[in-house]
Every structure is written in structure tokens, then in C-alpha cells.
Design an enzyme around this catalytic site. Structure first.
Site, PDB file in Angstrom:
ATOM      1  N   SER A   1      45.837   3.112 -22.607  1.00  0.00           N
ATOM      2  CA  SER A   1      46.026   4.247 -23.520  1.00  0.00           C
ATOM      3  C   SER A   1      45.932   3.806 -24.988  1.00  0.00           C
ATOM      4  O   SER A   1      45.965   4.659 -25.876  1.00  0.00           O
ATOM      5  CB  SER A   1      47.364   4.943 -23.248  1.00  0.00           C
ATOM      6  OG  SER A   1      48.434   4.016 -23.346  1.00  0.00           O
ATOM      7  N   HIS A   2      45.815   2.501 -25.246  1.00  0.00           N
ATOM      8  CA  HIS A   2      45.781   2.037 -26.631  1.00  0.00           C
ATOM      9  C   HIS A   2      44.628   1.091 -26.927  1.00  0.00           C
ATOM     10  O   HIS A   2      44.683   0.318 -27.879  1.00  0.00           O
ATOM     11  CB  HIS A   2      47.147   1.461 -27.026  1.00  0.00           C
ATOM     12  CG  HIS A   2      48.151   2.564 -27.136  1.00  0.00           C
ATOM     13  ND1 HIS A   2      48.769   3.097 -26.024  1.00  0.00           N
ATOM     14  CD2 HIS A   2      48.563   3.302 -28.192  1.00  0.00           C
ATOM     15  CE1 HIS A   2      49.547   4.109 -26.396  1.00  0.00           C
ATOM     16  NE2 HIS A   2      49.440   4.250 -27.704  1.00  0.00           N
TER      17      HIS A   2
ATOM     18  N   ALA B   1      49.083  -0.517 -29.437  1.00  0.00           N
ATOM     19  CA  ALA B   1      50.269  -1.077 -28.793  1.00  0.00           C
ATOM     20  C   ALA B   1      50.975  -2.015 -29.780  1.00  0.00           C
ATOM     21  O   ALA B   1      50.370  -2.463 -30.762  1.00  0.00           O
ATOM     22  CB  ALA B   1      49.858  -1.838 -27.546  1.00  0.00           C
ATOM     23  N   LEU B   2      52.234  -2.337 -29.511  1.00  0.00           N
ATOM     24  CA  LEU B   2      52.990  -3.207 -30.426  1.00  0.00           C
ATOM     25  C   LEU B   2      53.170  -4.631 -29.906  1.00  0.00           C
ATOM     26  O   LEU B   2      53.649  -5.499 -30.636  1.00  0.00           O
ATOM     27  CB  LEU B   2      54.378  -2.594 -30.725  1.00  0.00           C
ATOM     28  CG  LEU B   2      54.396  -1.561 -31.852  1.00  0.00           C
ATOM     29  CD1 LEU B   2      53.750  -0.250 -31.414  1.00  0.00           C
ATOM     30  CD2 LEU B   2      55.815  -1.294 -32.322  1.00  0.00           C
TER      31      LEU B   2
ATOM     32  N   GLY C   1      49.792   8.992 -25.222  1.00  0.00           N
ATOM     33  CA  GLY C   1      48.463   8.582 -24.759  1.00  0.00           C
ATOM     34  C   GLY C   1      48.345   8.668 -23.246  1.00  0.00           C
ATOM     35  O   GLY C   1      47.322   9.111 -22.705  1.00  0.00           O
ATOM     36  N   ASP C   2      49.408   8.277 -22.535  1.00  0.00           N
ATOM     37  CA  ASP C   2      49.364   8.344 -21.064  1.00  0.00           C
ATOM     38  C   ASP C   2      49.427   9.790 -20.578  1.00  0.00           C
ATOM     39  O   ASP C   2      48.829  10.125 -19.554  1.00  0.00           O
ATOM     40  CB  ASP C   2      50.490   7.498 -20.469  1.00  0.00           C
ATOM     41  CG  ASP C   2      50.192   6.011 -20.614  1.00  0.00           C
ATOM     42  OD1 ASP C   2      49.048   5.610 -20.320  1.00  0.00           O
ATOM     43  OD2 ASP C   2      51.071   5.257 -21.051  1.00  0.00           O
TER      44      ASP C   2
ATOM     45  N   ARG D   1      52.612  -7.995 -15.863  1.00  0.00           N
ATOM     46  CA  ARG D   1      51.404  -7.271 -15.426  1.00  0.00           C
ATOM     47  C   ARG D   1      50.268  -7.531 -16.424  1.00  0.00           C
ATOM     48  O   ARG D   1      49.159  -7.901 -16.030  1.00  0.00           O
ATOM     49  CB  ARG D   1      51.695  -5.761 -15.359  1.00  0.00           C
ATOM     50  CG  ARG D   1      50.493  -4.897 -15.000  1.00  0.00           C
ATOM     51  CD  ARG D   1      50.767  -3.431 -15.302  1.00  0.00           C
ATOM     52  NE  ARG D   1      51.027  -3.180 -16.711  1.00  0.00           N
ATOM     53  CZ  ARG D   1      50.108  -2.876 -17.612  1.00  0.00           C
ATOM     54  NH1 ARG D   1      48.853  -2.761 -17.243  1.00  0.00           N
ATOM     55  NH2 ARG D   1      50.423  -2.687 -18.881  1.00  0.00           N
ATOM     56  N   ARG D   2      50.567  -7.395 -17.711  1.00  0.00           N
ATOM     57  CA  ARG D   2      49.520  -7.618 -18.731  1.00  0.00           C
ATOM     58  C   ARG D   2      49.050  -9.061 -18.717  1.00  0.00           C
ATOM     59  O   ARG D   2      47.857  -9.350 -18.844  1.00  0.00           O
ATOM     60  CB  ARG D   2      50.048  -7.267 -20.126  1.00  0.00           C
ATOM     61  CG  ARG D   2      50.095  -5.801 -20.429  1.00  0.00           C
ATOM     62  CD  ARG D   2      50.397  -5.558 -21.900  1.00  0.00           C
ATOM     63  NE  ARG D   2      51.612  -6.155 -22.385  1.00  0.00           N
ATOM     64  CZ  ARG D   2      51.692  -7.307 -23.041  1.00  0.00           C
ATOM     65  NH1 ARG D   2      50.605  -8.011 -23.319  1.00  0.00           N
ATOM     66  NH2 ARG D   2      52.855  -7.789 -23.428  1.00  0.00           N
TER      67      ARG D   2
HETATM   68  P1  NDP Z   1      55.186   1.458 -19.924  1.00  0.00           P
HETATM   69  O1  NDP Z   1      56.210   2.440 -19.482  1.00  0.00           O
HETATM   70  O2  NDP Z   1      53.924   1.407 -19.175  1.00  0.00           O
HETATM   71  O3  NDP Z   1      55.793   0.002 -19.938  1.00  0.00           O
HETATM   72  C1  NDP Z   1      56.898  -0.300 -20.743  1.00  0.00           C
HETATM   73  C2  NDP Z   1      57.309  -1.735 -20.553  1.00  0.00           C
HETATM   74  O4  NDP Z   1      57.959  -1.877 -19.293  1.00  0.00           O
HETATM   75  C3  NDP Z   1      56.142  -2.708 -20.534  1.00  0.00           C
HETATM   76  O5  NDP Z   1      56.490  -3.831 -21.279  1.00  0.00           O
HETATM   77  C4  NDP Z   1      55.957  -3.031 -19.058  1.00  0.00           C
HETATM   78  O6  NDP Z   1      55.442  -4.340 -18.838  1.00  0.00           O
HETATM   79  C5  NDP Z   1      57.374  -2.931 -18.552  1.00  0.00           C
HETATM   80  N1  NDP Z   1      57.452  -2.573 -17.139  1.00  0.00           N
HETATM   81  C6  NDP Z   1      56.787  -1.588 -16.500  1.00  0.00           C
HETATM   82  N2  NDP Z   1      57.139  -1.548 -15.202  1.00  0.00           N
HETATM   83  C7  NDP Z   1      58.048  -2.537 -15.028  1.00  0.00           C
HETATM   84  C8  NDP Z   1      58.789  -3.014 -13.911  1.00  0.00           C
HETATM   85  N3  NDP Z   1      58.691  -2.468 -12.711  1.00  0.00           N
HETATM   86  N4  NDP Z   1      59.621  -4.054 -14.112  1.00  0.00           N
HETATM   87  C9  NDP Z   1      59.752  -4.628 -15.322  1.00  0.00           C
HETATM   88  N5  NDP Z   1      59.085  -4.228 -16.408  1.00  0.00           N
HETATM   89  C10 NDP Z   1      58.242  -3.193 -16.263  1.00  0.00           C
HETATM   90  O7  NDP Z   1      54.853   1.682 -21.491  1.00  0.00           O
HETATM   91  P2  NDP Z   1      54.796   3.026 -22.292  1.00  0.00           P
HETATM   92  O8  NDP Z   1      53.955   3.969 -21.528  1.00  0.00           O
HETATM   93  O9  NDP Z   1      56.155   3.457 -22.690  1.00  0.00           O
HETATM   94  O10 NDP Z   1      54.013   2.568 -23.616  1.00  0.00           O
HETATM   95  C11 NDP Z   1      52.656   2.224 -23.524  1.00  0.00           C
HETATM   96  C12 NDP Z   1      52.145   1.724 -24.835  1.00  0.00           C
HETATM   97  O11 NDP Z   1      52.074   2.769 -25.785  1.00  0.00           O
HETATM   98  C13 NDP Z   1      52.959   0.625 -25.508  1.00  0.00           C
HETATM   99  O12 NDP Z   1      52.101  -0.480 -25.680  1.00  0.00           O
HETATM  100  C14 NDP Z   1      53.365   1.206 -26.844  1.00  0.00           C
HETATM  101  O13 NDP Z   1      53.395   0.291 -27.906  1.00  0.00           O
HETATM  102  C15 NDP Z   1      52.270   2.223 -27.066  1.00  0.00           C
HETATM  103  N6  NDP Z   1      52.688   3.259 -28.000  1.00  0.00           N
HETATM  104  C16 NDP Z   1      52.261   3.199 -29.279  1.00  0.00           C
HETATM  105  C17 NDP Z   1      52.665   4.147 -30.189  1.00  0.00           C
HETATM  106  C18 NDP Z   1      52.274   4.073 -31.618  1.00  0.00           C
HETATM  107  O14 NDP Z   1      52.721   4.901 -32.404  1.00  0.00           O
HETATM  108  N7  NDP Z   1      51.467   3.126 -32.046  1.00  0.00           N
HETATM  109  C19 NDP Z   1      53.523   5.265 -29.794  1.00  0.00           C
HETATM  110  C20 NDP Z   1      53.944   5.198 -28.425  1.00  0.00           C
HETATM  111  C21 NDP Z   1      53.527   4.234 -27.554  1.00  0.00           C
HETATM  112  P3  NDP Z   1      53.873  -4.526 -18.418  1.00  0.00           P
HETATM  113  O15 NDP Z   1      53.103  -4.179 -19.651  1.00  0.00           O
HETATM  114  O16 NDP Z   1      53.770  -5.937 -18.003  1.00  0.00           O
HETATM  115  O17 NDP Z   1      53.622  -3.550 -17.304  1.00  0.00           O
HETATM  116  O1  PYC Z   2      50.848   7.067 -26.998  1.00  0.00           O
HETATM  117  O2  PYC Z   2      52.527   8.122 -27.891  1.00  0.00           O
HETATM  118  C1  PYC Z   2      51.483   7.485 -27.982  1.00  0.00           C
HETATM  119  C2  PYC Z   2      50.965   7.154 -29.328  1.00  0.00           C
HETATM  120  C3  PYC Z   2      51.240   7.740 -30.502  1.00  0.00           C
HETATM  121  C4  PYC Z   2      50.516   7.045 -31.467  1.00  0.00           C
HETATM  122  C5  PYC Z   2      49.831   6.079 -30.856  1.00  0.00           C
HETATM  123  N1  PYC Z   2      50.119   6.145 -29.546  1.00  0.00           N
END
Ligand code: NDP
Ligand code: PYC
Length: 331
Positions: free
Chosen positions: A46-47, A122-123, A186-187, A306-307
Site C-alpha cells: 500500500s506504500h 511507510a515509516l 491505503g489497505d 515478514r518484510r
Molecule cells: P500492518 O497492520 O500490516 O502491520 C503492522 C505491524 O504489525 C507491522 O510491523 C507488521 O510486521 C506487524 N505484524 C503484523 N502481523 C503480525 C503478527 N501476527 N505478529 C507480529 N507482528 C505482526 O500495518 P498497517 O496496515 O497498520 O500499516 C501499513 C503501512 O502503512 C505502514 O508501513 C505505515 O507506515 C503506513 N502508513 C503510512 C501513513 C503515512 O501517513 N505516511 C499513514 C498510515 C499508514 P510485518 O511488516 O513484518 O508484517
Molecule cells: O495508508 O493511511 C494510509 C496513508 C495515509 C497517508 C499515507 N498512507
């Protein structure tokens, strides 16, 4: 969903050429292409390329300056500030993170305030940069109102991600990176595109009713993860990324934005801590003993694994074919 296979080199070239064709100079295009490629490499779908049309919209509307030259300053002992000059966040990070790591490695703790940037990525790249240098990293940024604070049905918080990385010398860091909404926007958008539903509790439709239809949630509101607890963390992110940097809160970002579909102007806070200087000698073994306990429990996996596993695969990546056509039409 139809996909096409691309190598990581092809993904990088596509992102870079698209940025160059839309007003970026070499340095800004390279910073953006690097972040997009690393997202696709790690499976942060998603990013990665998914964000490229939004990046282009922001360049074409003139909201983002693809030739910006971010300026680093040191306003106080352990405080590093970067004025991004209106760039996408990765360009500002490319000058801010080395300065932050340098200060934290000498003082034990340092804060990086990124201002006048547009964050759409992503961060984990920020926090893993620090962990790769033996530092603990914490990063967060706000967005535009998308999430209803606990108790309300009105959006005020952004999806407000927070990432944390812990260094493990010789191993991949512990690293989580998560939206503070039940799901990243994004998701939700990808689920809507792919005709899928989302889990109950993700969000509300425009009339405030619970729904599992991602298209309705995108028009309504997302909910914080974990009720009032996630809401408190989203609040903290607003305060750190906007209150502490002096940049826009999510609601201010929306008021200032031209709503071209690209990322709004905002801030990011990145904090670095040195376990070597704070905990002292032996911190690595102490932490590894804890990690052994954790990973010895059945069913547990370390966030980031996972990543990091995806990263080992240098092969082709399956990219949504419609998205590819859209991106290719932008050059
Ligand atoms: P996820 O819910 O997919 O994952 C969140 C974290 O939990 C990850 O570090 C993931 O690790 C970990 N995780 C997932 N499943 C497990 C498990 N079973 N056990 C242990 N750890 C687990 O992420 P989000 O959907 O919340 O966010 C996705 C991306 O969106 C992020 O990279 C975030 O920075 C980005 N984002 C950016 C924004 C912006 O404004 N720039 C705004 C909002 C989100 P792993 O990756 O290894 O699966
Ligand atoms: O996935 O929520 C999101 C998001 C917002 C800005 C960048 N990603």
C-alpha cells in the site's frame, strides 16, 4: 486481479523516470524511487508503486517541489531540524537521518523534527536506518482527518502511523510500523479496488453505521485500532508530529491542502536512542536473552519478520496491471 512481473531494477527505473518526467530533479527522483522500490521489495504494497499516482498529482499541482533542497539545522543540543522546502519526505530524511544518527551516537538521545514535507510512505525506512546503526528508532507522522477519535463518529485524527525499531547487531532489527487506525487507508483503498470486504470494526459508512465495505469506509470514517487505547496513541502522534514540530495537525493539513490526491504538507518526528550509551555494555546479550524467550513461545512472530523474509527474495514482483498502466501513462 491481473498482475505483471517486474524486477526491482525495473520498479526503481519506473518510479524514477515517472518522477523525472513530472518535475523532479535527479536527487528528489532518486530518493522517491528508492523508497518506492524498498516498499515493493519488502511487500509494503500500500506504500510502494500504489502511491506513485498520488506523488505525480502533488507534483503536477505544484503542491510539492520536486527540486527542493532540504536544509538541516541544529537549534538546540540534541535537536536536529530539517526544513524540507516542500519536498516529499524521503528527500528530507536523506539529509536528516544521518545528522540525527550522528548526534544520538554521541549524546545517547536525539530528536529529528522534519517540517515542510509531504509524507506518503511507510515509516520503517526511517526507524530501520537508525537500528542499522545501533540505535533505537521511533518515528511518527500525522495525515489528514480520516479516523474518528474513540467515542466520536467524526473524523479528526489522521491514520497517524508509528514505527519502532530496535537494533540487533548481526540480525534484522525488531521493527513494527503500523497505522493507529484499525487499518491503513491505503489497505482500505486496495481492498475496495480488489472487491474485498474488511474486518468488522475497521470503520463506519458516511451515515455512521458499522460496515465491512471498504468503499463506504473510504467515504465515511476509519476507527482507531483497539478502541480508546489506539485513540490515545493516535492523539500522541498528532502531538508529536504536529505539536512538537510546529507543523500542521491533521485537521490543519486538510484545511491547507489543495486536495489533489497527493500527500498534504505536514511534519514528522523521529527520535533516536543509543542503547550502548544508555544501557551500557552487555545490552545486546541482555536483549537477545529476552528475544529468545519471546520467540520460544508458540505462535509468536517478531514484527518486521515478514518484510525481512520478503527482502531476501531478489526476484520478480507481481504488480497490479491496471496500476502499472496508470503509472506508465504518467510519463
Ligand atoms: P500492518 O497492520 O500490516 O502491520 C503492522 C505491524 O504489525 C507491522 O510491523 C507488521 O510486521 C506487524 N505484524 C503484523 N502481523 C503480525 C503478527 N501476527 N505478529 C507480529 N507482528 C505482526 O500495518 P498497517 O496496515 O497498520 O500499516 C501499513 C503501512 O502503512 C505502514 O508501513 C505505515 O507506515 C503506513 N502508513 C503510512 C501513513 C503515512 O501517513 N505516511 C499513514 C498510515 C499508514 P510485518 O511488516 O513484518 O508484517
Ligand atoms: O495508508 O493511511 C494510509 C496513508 C495515509 C497517508 C499515507 N498512507
Amino acid at each position: 486481479m491481473t498482475t505483471k512481473d517486474l524486477s526491482l531494477t525495473e520498479i526503481y527505473a519506473l518510479a524514477r523516470d515517472t518522477m523525472l518526467a513530472n518535475g523532479c530533479d535527479d536527487a528528489n527522483a532518486a530518493a522517491l524511487a528508492d523508497i518506492v522500490t524498498r516498499a515493493e521489495r519488502d511487500g509494503s504494497h500500500s506504500h510502494g508503486l500504489f502511491r506513485v499516482p498520488g506523488y505525480v498529482k502533488a507534483l503536477r499541482s505544484g503542491k510539492v517541489d520536486g527540486t527542493a533542497k532540504p536544509m538541516v539545522s541544529h537549534p538546540a543540543g540534541a535537536v536536529v531540524r530539517v526544513d524540507g522546502g516542500g519536498c516529499f519526505a524521503p528527500m528530507a530524511q536523506s539529509v536528516g537521518l544521518p545528522a540525527l544518527a550522528d548526534v544520538a551516537s554521541k549524546t545517547g538521545v536525539a530528536a529529528l523534527s522534519l517540517t515542510n514535507i509531504h509524507h506518503f510512505a511507510a515509516l520503517w525506512p526511517e526507524t530501520e536506518y537508525l537500528a542499522d546503526r545501533g540505535l533505537v528508532g521511533i518515528a511518527c507522522t500525522a495525515y489528514m482527518p480520516t479516523v474518528a477519535p474513540a467515542g466520536s463518529k467524526e473524523k479528526l485524527f489522521g491514520t497517524n502511523p508509528i514505527s519502532f525499531a530496535w537494533p540487533r547487531p548481526g540480525k534484522a532489527p525488531v521493527c513494527y510500523d503500523m497505522a493507529t487506525s484499525a487499518m491503513a487507508l491505503g489497505d482500505v483503498q486496495i481492498a475496495a479496488r480488489d472487491g474485498k470486504t474488511v474486518p468488522p470494526g475497521t470503520g463506519l459508512d458516511p451515515d455512521g453505521n458499522p460496515t465491512t465495505d471498504p468503499g463506504l469506509i473510504a467515504k465515511g470514517v476509519l476507527l482507531p485500532f483497539g478502541g480508546y487505547k489506539g485513540s490515545a496513541i493516535a492523539l500522541m502522534v498528532e502531538l508529536l508530529a504536529a505539536g512538537l514540530t510546529g507543523e500542521a495537525f491533521s485537521y490543519e493539513a486538510a484545511e491547507n491542502d489543495n486536495h489533489d490526491g497527493g500527500p498534504p504538507r505536514g511534519g514528522e518526528m523521529v527520535i533516536a536512542l543509543s542503547p550502548a550509551l544508555i544501557a551500557g555494555e552487555g545490552w545486546e546479550d541482555h536483549v537477545e536473552r529476552f528475544m529468545d524467550k519471546l520467540t520460544g513461545l508458540e505462535g509468536v512472530r517478531v514484527p518486521g519478520d515478514r518484510r525481512h523474509r520478503n527482502r531476501q527474495n531478489e526476484g520478480l514482483r507481481a504488480i497490479n496491471a491496471d496500476l502499472l498502466d496508470t503509472i506508465r501513462s504518467l510519463s
